[in-house]
Design a protein around this motif. Structure first.
Motif, mmCIF file in Angstrom:
data_model
loop_
_atom_site.group_PDB
_atom_site.id
_atom_site.type_symbol
_atom_site.label_atom_id
_atom_site.label_comp_id
_atom_site.label_asym_id
_atom_site.label_seq_id
_atom_site.Cartn_x
_atom_site.Cartn_y
_atom_site.Cartn_z
ATOM 1 N N LEU A 196 66.551 53.028 23.692
ATOM 2 C CA LEU A 196 66.439 54.412 23.219
ATOM 3 C C LEU A 196 65.321 54.553 22.198
ATOM 4 O O LEU A 196 64.507 55.485 22.274
ATOM 5 N N GLN A 197 65.261 53.623 21.239
ATOM 6 C CA GLN A 197 64.224 53.714 20.217
ATOM 7 C C GLN A 197 62.834 53.468 20.805
ATOM 8 O O GLN A 197 61.847 54.048 20.347
ATOM 9 N N VAL A 198 62.772 52.645 21.839
ATOM 10 C CA VAL A 198 61.500 52.458 22.543
ATOM 11 C C VAL A 198 61.079 53.763 23.219
ATOM 12 O O VAL A 198 59.910 54.172 23.156
ATOM 13 N N ALA A 199 62.039 54.451 23.845
ATOM 14 C CA ALA A 199 61.742 55.734 24.491
ATOM 15 C C ALA A 199 61.328 56.780 23.464
ATOM 16 O O ALA A 199 60.415 57.591 23.713
ATOM 17 N N ILE A 200 61.985 56.781 22.319
ATOM 18 C CA ILE A 200 61.624 57.721 21.255
ATOM 19 C C ILE A 200 60.227 57.432 20.733
ATOM 20 O O ILE A 200 59.425 58.350 20.511
ATOM 21 N N ARG A 201 59.920 56.170 20.549
ATOM 22 C CA ARG A 201 58.577 55.810 20.083
ATOM 23 C C ARG A 201 57.516 56.306 21.062
ATOM 24 O O ARG A 201 56.469 56.829 20.658
ATOM 25 N N GLU A 202 57.781 56.151 22.351
ATOM 26 C CA GLU A 202 56.824 56.626 23.358
ATOM 27 C C GLU A 202 56.642 58.135 23.272
ATOM 28 O O GLU A 202 55.519 58.646 23.386
ATOM 29 N N VAL A 262 62.503 55.115 11.223
ATOM 30 C CA VAL A 262 61.559 56.195 10.962
ATOM 31 C C VAL A 262 60.161 55.665 11.278
ATOM 32 O O VAL A 262 59.800 54.553 10.860
ATOM 33 N N MET A 263 59.430 56.434 12.061
ATOM 34 C CA MET A 263 58.135 55.990 12.574
ATOM 35 C C MET A 263 57.003 56.764 11.921
ATOM 36 O O MET A 263 57.087 57.979 11.746
ATOM 37 N N SER A 264 55.952 56.048 11.555
ATOM 38 C CA SER A 264 54.829 56.681 10.875
ATOM 39 C C SER A 264 53.945 57.446 11.848
ATOM 40 O O SER A 264 53.851 57.113 13.032
ATOM 41 N N LEU A 265 53.322 58.479 11.327
ATOM 42 C CA LEU A 265 52.281 59.231 12.012
ATOM 43 C C LEU A 265 51.237 59.622 10.978
ATOM 44 O O LEU A 265 51.477 59.521 9.772
ATOM 45 N N THR A 266 50.110 60.126 11.416
ATOM 46 C CA THR A 266 49.227 60.808 10.496
ATOM 47 C C THR A 266 49.737 62.232 10.334
ATOM 48 O O THR A 266 50.462 62.755 11.188
ATOM 49 N N LEU A 267 49.364 62.891 9.239
ATOM 50 C CA LEU A 267 49.776 64.273 9.053
ATOM 51 C C LEU A 267 49.164 65.155 10.137
ATOM 52 O O LEU A 267 49.816 66.086 10.629
ATOM 53 N N ALA A 268 47.923 64.837 10.543
ATOM 54 C CA ALA A 268 47.297 65.596 11.630
ATOM 55 C C ALA A 268 48.064 65.408 12.937
ATOM 56 O O ALA A 268 48.246 66.360 13.712
ATOM 57 N N GLY A 269 48.515 64.193 13.206
ATOM 58 C CA GLY A 269 49.296 63.936 14.413
ATOM 59 C C GLY A 269 50.615 64.677 14.400
ATOM 60 O O GLY A 269 51.077 65.174 15.440
ATOM 61 N N LEU A 270 51.235 64.770 13.229
ATOM 62 C CA LEU A 270 52.488 65.511 13.099
ATOM 63 C C LEU A 270 52.267 66.988 13.428
ATOM 64 O O LEU A 270 53.031 67.587 14.193
ATOM 65 N N ALA A 271 51.226 67.583 12.859
ATOM 66 C CA ALA A 271 50.929 68.994 13.140
ATOM 67 C C ALA A 271 50.614 69.197 14.616
ATOM 68 O O ALA A 271 51.066 70.167 15.239
ATOM 69 N N ARG A 272 49.845 68.280 15.174
ATOM 70 C CA ARG A 272 49.469 68.369 16.592
ATOM 71 C C ARG A 272 50.708 68.350 17.490
ATOM 72 O O ARG A 272 50.813 69.132 18.445
ATOM 73 N N ALA A 273 51.658 67.491 17.167
ATOM 74 C CA ALA A 273 52.893 67.397 17.963
ATOM 75 C C ALA A 273 53.669 68.704 17.923
ATOM 76 O O ALA A 273 54.185 69.166 18.952
ATOM 77 N N PHE A 274 53.751 69.313 16.758
ATOM 78 C CA PHE A 274 54.496 70.560 16.648
ATOM 79 C C PHE A 274 53.800 71.696 17.389
ATOM 80 O O PHE A 274 54.461 72.556 17.988
ATOM 81 N N VAL A 284 57.099 51.112 11.083
ATOM 82 C CA VAL A 284 58.482 51.496 11.333
ATOM 83 C C VAL A 284 59.316 50.988 10.164
ATOM 84 O O VAL A 284 59.220 49.820 9.776
ATOM 85 N N ALA A 285 60.110 51.892 9.588
ATOM 86 C CA ALA A 285 60.989 51.527 8.477
ATOM 87 C C ALA A 285 62.374 52.117 8.748
ATOM 88 O O ALA A 285 62.627 52.653 9.820
ATOM 89 N N VAL A 286 63.259 52.000 7.782
ATOM 90 C CA VAL A 286 64.613 52.528 7.914
ATOM 91 C C VAL A 286 64.691 53.866 7.175
ATOM 92 O O VAL A 286 64.375 53.953 5.982
ATOM 93 N N PRO A 343 65.318 49.029 16.336
ATOM 94 C CA PRO A 343 64.028 49.508 16.841
ATOM 95 C C PRO A 343 63.673 48.984 18.226
ATOM 96 O O PRO A 343 62.873 49.609 18.936
ATOM 97 N N ALA A 344 64.281 47.850 18.641
ATOM 98 C CA ALA A 344 64.010 47.296 19.968
ATOM 99 C C ALA A 344 64.953 47.848 21.035
ATOM 100 O O ALA A 344 64.789 47.533 22.218
ATOM 101 N N HIS A 345 65.923 48.668 20.656
ATOM 102 C CA HIS A 345 66.845 49.258 21.626
ATOM 103 C C HIS A 345 66.067 50.152 22.584
ATOM 104 O O HIS A 345 65.096 50.815 22.188
#
Length: 330
Positions: A169-175, A197-209, A188-190, A165-167
């Motif tokens: 690439l993973q920092v860029a993905i998190r951003e 795998v990074m958590s979001l709210t369900l509303a945030g997930l829909a908003r991103a899409f 953040v979990a495996v 998670p500190a790599h």
């Protein structure tokens, strides 16, 4: 290890979203969450608590792919679609993953995702008949991992520690995940494939899409175009998510483990569903009903949302979405 307190999960408060009907009796029920977001990201319709962190699992992949592109990965077309995919392990999937790796000067030995058999039943049967066992290449996330490795090769980052998670690439993905969703990643979990795998709210997930589907330029538009033009690479020949994108021109959709689905419409609206018990049989009827609540309707959706209950080799009932649309609004 002490289990976290269950009251922190929105799933504890999830309402019933589907009935499993056998004959004329409701045999079982599924609880879940659903949300429809507006083009500006606001919540238009919410079923259950949709602003509490959850794991979108593989529904995060289009956002992860945006992060890969921002890091410099030279991906496009079917290869970019595969970076967003939970593919079925068909031959064309595996061949394209090898192409992705070769274009970055790598091969399958660099993949660190969990070895499995192909996901497609027909392909898996042929695979086993040929005496083959689990491989990282056949696993459904190999395209995502190949995309991550391509980004590392382009940026000059380590290809050995890309799952940390500190790599960088993973920092860029998190951003990228935070930027597109408007949420902070709180957990953040495996994931099943070994990647963070990074958590979001369900509303945030829909908003991103919604933002990805309506993007007019940049990595977001590249990801949307790749998914729309190559839906068979996002899922597979016999996959519902592939059929869903084919049924809705201009839309982008991605399913995730434990019964998650996110979809973006070209007008910027986003939809997301999470079935609380992880049962995929309830996912598609609920998702189709949510689409209907957004005014989206066609015969292909009817087929995707039709999940039968079987008895003695024949259909004797169905899984029926409930609670998504008020009866008065029908």
């Amino acid at each position: 290890m002490t289990a976290p307190s269950s009251h922190h999960s929105p799933l504890v408060e999830a309402p019933v979203v589907a009935h499993v009907v056998r004959g004329d009796l409701v045999e079982s029920v599924h609880h879940g969450l659903a949300v429809l977001t507006a083009p500006d990201g606001g919540v238009e319709r919410a079923v259950g608590p949709v602003n509490v962190p959850m794991f979108p699992r593989s529904a995060n992949k289009p956002m992860q792919a945006v992060g890969m592109l921002r890091a410099g990965a030279a991906l496009s077309g079917r290869h970019l679609a595969l970076a967003c995919a939970s593919h079925s392990g068909e031959a064309f999937h595996r061949d394209a993953v090898l192409e992705m790796l070769a274009s970055a000067g790598l091969d399958a030995s660099f993949l660190q995702n969990t070895p499995t058999l192909p996901g497609d039943e027909q392909v898996r049967a042929d695979w086993l008949a040929a005496g083959k066992g689990p491989t990282a290449l056949a696993q459904n996330c190999s395209g995502k991992h190949a995309g991550m490795l391509a980004a590392c090769a382009a940026a000059g980052w380590s290809t050995q520690t890309y799952l940390d998670p500190a790599h960088p690439l993973q920092v860029a993905i998190r951003e990228a995940v935070q930027d597109l969703s408007g949420d902070a990643v709180e957990h953040v979990a495996v994931d099943g494939c070994g990647a963070p795998v990074m958590s979001l709210t369900l509303a945030g997930l829909a908003r991103a899409f919604g933002r990805i589907a309506s993007a007019t330029e940049g990595p977001e538009r590249d990801v949307a175009d790749a998914m729309r033009e190559n839906p068979q690479y996002v899922g597979g020949t016999r996959r519902e998510v592939t059929a869903l994108m084919r049924a809705l021109p201009g839309a982008v959709a991605k399913d995730g483990a434990e019964a998650v689905l996110a979809l973006g419409l070209p007008d910027g609206r986003g939809l997301a569903v999470k079935v609380a018990d992880g049962a995929e049989r309830a996912l598609w009827p609920v998702a189709v009903e949510l689409l209907r609540s957004a005014g989206v309707e066609n015969e292909a959706l009817d087929r995707i949302g039709a999940v039968q209950v079987m008895g003695h080799g024949r259909a004797v009932g169905s899984v029926v979405a409930t609670g998504i649309v008020d009866e008065e609004a029908r």
